[in-house]
Design a protein around this motif. Sequence first.
Motif, PDB file in Angstrom:
ATOM      1  N   PHE A  13       0.895  -1.163   0.000  1.00  0.00           N
ATOM      2  CA  PHE A  13       0.000   0.000   0.000  1.00  0.00           C
ATOM      3  C   PHE A  13       0.927   1.204   0.000  1.00  0.00           C
ATOM      4  CE2 PHE A  13      -2.447  -3.284   2.236  1.00  0.00           C
ATOM      5  CZ  PHE A  13      -3.597  -3.313   1.448  1.00  0.00           C
ATOM      6  N   ILE A  16       4.242   1.063   2.010  1.00  0.00           N
ATOM      7  CA  ILE A  16       4.169  -0.013   3.007  1.00  0.00           C
ATOM      8  C   ILE A  16       4.053  -1.369   2.324  1.00  0.00           C
ATOM      9  CG2 ILE A  16       2.756  -1.002   4.866  1.00  0.00           C
ATOM     10  CD1 ILE A  16       1.872   1.918   5.436  1.00  0.00           C
ATOM     11  N   ALA A  18       2.747  -4.618   2.994  1.00  0.00           N
ATOM     12  CA  ALA A  18       1.869  -5.257   3.984  1.00  0.00           C
ATOM     13  C   ALA A  18       2.106  -6.756   4.023  1.00  0.00           C
ATOM     14  CB  ALA A  18       0.403  -4.950   3.664  1.00  0.00           C
ATOM     15  N   PRO A  37       1.887  -9.537  15.534  1.00  0.00           N
ATOM     16  CA  PRO A  37       1.402  -8.308  16.170  1.00  0.00           C
ATOM     17  C   PRO A  37       0.585  -7.480  15.189  1.00  0.00           C
ATOM     18  CG  PRO A  37       3.711  -8.082  15.571  1.00  0.00           C
ATOM     19  CD  PRO A  37       3.329  -9.498  15.256  1.00  0.00           C
ATOM     20  N   SER A  38      -0.020  -6.437  15.690  1.00  0.00           N
ATOM     21  CA  SER A  38      -0.786  -5.520  14.862  1.00  0.00           C
ATOM     22  C   SER A  38       0.126  -4.961  13.764  1.00  0.00           C
ATOM     23  CB  SER A  38      -1.312  -4.396  15.754  1.00  0.00           C
ATOM     24  OG  SER A  38      -1.957  -3.450  14.968  1.00  0.00           O
ATOM     25  N   GLY A  39      -0.366  -4.939  12.535  1.00  0.00           N
ATOM     26  CA  GLY A  39       0.422  -4.416  11.422  1.00  0.00           C
ATOM     27  C   GLY A  39       1.283  -5.457  10.738  1.00  0.00           C
ATOM     28  N   ALA A  40       1.214  -6.711  11.199  1.00  0.00           N
ATOM     29  CA  ALA A  40       2.066  -7.766  10.631  1.00  0.00           C
ATOM     30  C   ALA A  40       1.606  -8.201   9.241  1.00  0.00           C
ATOM     31  CB  ALA A  40       2.107  -8.977  11.564  1.00  0.00           C
ATOM     32  N   GLY A  41       0.374  -7.822   8.866  1.00  0.00           N
ATOM     33  CA  GLY A  41      -0.117  -8.205   7.535  1.00  0.00           C
ATOM     34  C   GLY A  41      -1.147  -9.326   7.576  1.00  0.00           C
ATOM     35  N   LYS A  42      -1.710  -9.577   8.750  1.00  0.00           N
ATOM     36  CA  LYS A  42      -2.649 -10.702   8.912  1.00  0.00           C
ATOM     37  C   LYS A  42      -3.942 -10.471   8.127  1.00  0.00           C
ATOM     38  CE  LYS A  42      -2.815 -10.220  13.460  1.00  0.00           C
ATOM     39  NZ  LYS A  42      -1.968  -9.019  13.604  1.00  0.00           N
ATOM     40  N   THR A  43      -4.560  -9.316   8.344  1.00  0.00           N
ATOM     41  CA  THR A  43      -5.830  -9.032   7.673  1.00  0.00           C
ATOM     42  C   THR A  43      -5.628  -8.969   6.164  1.00  0.00           C
ATOM     43  OG1 THR A  43      -6.697  -7.867   9.592  1.00  0.00           O
ATOM     44  CG2 THR A  43      -7.709  -7.336   7.476  1.00  0.00           C
ATOM     45  N   THR A  44      -4.546  -8.332   5.739  1.00  0.00           N
ATOM     46  CA  THR A  44      -4.280  -8.237   4.298  1.00  0.00           C
ATOM     47  C   THR A  44      -4.141  -9.632   3.688  1.00  0.00           C
ATOM     48  OG1 THR A  44      -3.165  -6.125   4.693  1.00  0.00           O
ATOM     49  CG2 THR A  44      -2.761  -7.184   2.572  1.00  0.00           C
TER      50      THR A  44
HETATM   51  N1  LIG Z   1      -6.025  -0.258   2.720  1.00  0.00           N
HETATM   52  C1  LIG Z   1      -4.827   0.067   3.216  1.00  0.00           C
HETATM   53  N2  LIG Z   1      -4.212   1.211   2.876  1.00  0.00           N
HETATM   54  C2  LIG Z   1      -3.002   1.541   3.364  1.00  0.00           C
HETATM   55  N3  LIG Z   1      -2.298   0.758   4.218  1.00  0.00           N
HETATM   56  C3  LIG Z   1      -2.866  -0.392   4.614  1.00  0.00           C
HETATM   57  C4  LIG Z   1      -4.148  -0.809   4.135  1.00  0.00           C
HETATM   58  N4  LIG Z   1      -4.436  -2.011   4.695  1.00  0.00           N
HETATM   59  C5  LIG Z   1      -3.379  -2.327   5.474  1.00  0.00           C
HETATM   60  N5  LIG Z   1      -2.426  -1.364   5.432  1.00  0.00           N
HETATM   61  C6  LIG Z   1      -1.138  -1.381   6.130  1.00  0.00           C
HETATM   62  O1  LIG Z   1      -0.524  -2.631   5.876  1.00  0.00           O
HETATM   63  C7  LIG Z   1       0.100  -3.151   7.039  1.00  0.00           C
HETATM   64  C8  LIG Z   1      -0.519  -4.477   7.396  1.00  0.00           C
HETATM   65  O2  LIG Z   1      -1.861  -4.271   7.797  1.00  0.00           O
HETATM   66  P1  LIG Z   1      -2.840  -5.427   8.238  1.00  0.00           P
HETATM   67  O3  LIG Z   1      -2.837  -6.490   7.198  1.00  0.00           O
HETATM   68  O4  LIG Z   1      -4.139  -4.809   8.565  1.00  0.00           O
HETATM   69  O5  LIG Z   1      -2.122  -5.975   9.552  1.00  0.00           O
HETATM   70  P2  LIG Z   1      -2.720  -6.782  10.798  1.00  0.00           P
HETATM   71  O6  LIG Z   1      -4.055  -7.331  10.407  1.00  0.00           O
HETATM   72  O7  LIG Z   1      -1.689  -7.837  11.061  1.00  0.00           O
HETATM   73  O8  LIG Z   1      -2.791  -5.807  11.926  1.00  0.00           O
HETATM   74  C9  LIG Z   1      -0.080  -2.088   8.117  1.00  0.00           C
HETATM   75  O9  LIG Z   1       1.083  -1.295   8.119  1.00  0.00           O
HETATM   76  C10 LIG Z   1      -1.278  -1.321   7.632  1.00  0.00           C
HETATM   77  O10 LIG Z   1      -1.239   0.000   8.105  1.00  0.00           O
END
Ligand SMILES: Nc1ncnc2c1ncn2[C@@H]1O[C@H](COP(=O)(O)OP(=O)(O)O)[C@@H](O)[C@H]1O
Length: 345
Positions: A13, A16, A18, A37-44
């Motif tokens: 992104f 970043i 992700a 941890p938070s920000g590790a890329g899990k949701t992505t």
């Molecule tokens: N739509 C987006 N736009 C910009 N940055 C994003 C977006 N989605 C995720 N990120 C960034 O990508 C990284 C991984 O995010 P995310 O997958 O949500 O991590 P997690 O679920 O592990 O907390 C983070 O730095 C987050 O800020």
Amino acid sequence: MAEIQLRNVSKRFGDIVAVDDLSIDVMDCEFVVLLGPSGAGKTTTLRLIAGLEQPDAGDVLIDGAIATGVHPSERDVAFIFQQYSLYPHLTVFGNLAFPLRSPRRRSSEADVRARVHAVAEMLHMESKLDNMATHLSGGEMQRVAIGRALVRQPKVFLMDEPLSSLDAKLREELRIELKRLHRTIGATIIYVTHDQVEATTLADRIGILDHGRLVQIGTPREVYGNPVSLSAAQRLGSPPINLLPPTLFDSAHMPARTATVAIRPEDIVLHDPDVGDARGAQDALNLTVLEYSPLRHLLILDRAGTAVVATTIAERNFSPGQSVGVSLPARSLLYFRADGRRIPT
Ligand SMILES: Nc1ncnc2c1ncn2[C@@H]1O[C@H](COP(=O)(O)OP(=O)(O)O)[C@@H](O)[C@H]1O
Ligand SMILES: [Mg+2]
């Protein structure tokens, strides 16, 4: 029934990264937990599998077929979010039946009823079927959200920290239920969390994610007992693994370039003062008790200004200031380089 593969998947992104060159093979019916941890890329990672994001590089494969270009609704995966989103104007029954009533499904009303009742029974929600969705506790709402995924009988469940908004007791209850559900329905589940207890209790295999990279993947026991790096070693274990400077150890027995020596609290051997020091152990040290918690059986010792945490048994009692003989058995020591990589021994 489904296998999921990620092959060198990356997603950025802007600046970043992700998800960074991530490769994982999830087997049919496997319960894989991605821990980080938070920000590790899990949701992505989950969104890439669901088709809600497209990878910049690499491929997502579902049952061996490249999923690129396949619309999320055609992927037959169910996404369960951290924040349950129910239809507030519908009852529990209505919420559970909703996915089955989509025009594409063309399920008969008798079929819908049967499926909803079967799922409600699995989730112990039968008595709540007529409740409005808004008249439920947080735990019940999350059960309905899970149920809404279950009725569809998807190939794969993607769960994004589904228990994190619940209180500790409910979290434990639902965790046990999820495990039971997995056994019953035999589904492929990819579950992400930052909670190591969830990860170790639920997972067939845990993947440790850090800065979008897969640090290690293995059974909970493998990752706990044989971490490949300092960050993997620190991700599991409560209380956490002890990190000690190499200066505390005899350098003759230490691998070259050791920057950190680590030992799990339960691997520290405490000697019984009544039996004399250490039954003749060569490696016994005398440390001073800083703190002792009889509730958690935790002993904090002082070793040349470094706090060392050891676990002990309920029968033993310690007082601050007391000296205790301990051994740090060589077979339990893990050695790491300055860049965090494990040094094989
Ligand atoms: N739509 C987006 N736009 C910009 N940055 C994003 C977006 N989605 C995720 N990120 C960034 O990508 C990284 C991984 O995010 P995310 O997958 O949500 O991590 P997690 O679920 O592990 O907390 C983070 O730095 C987050 O800020
Ligand atoms: Mg997330």
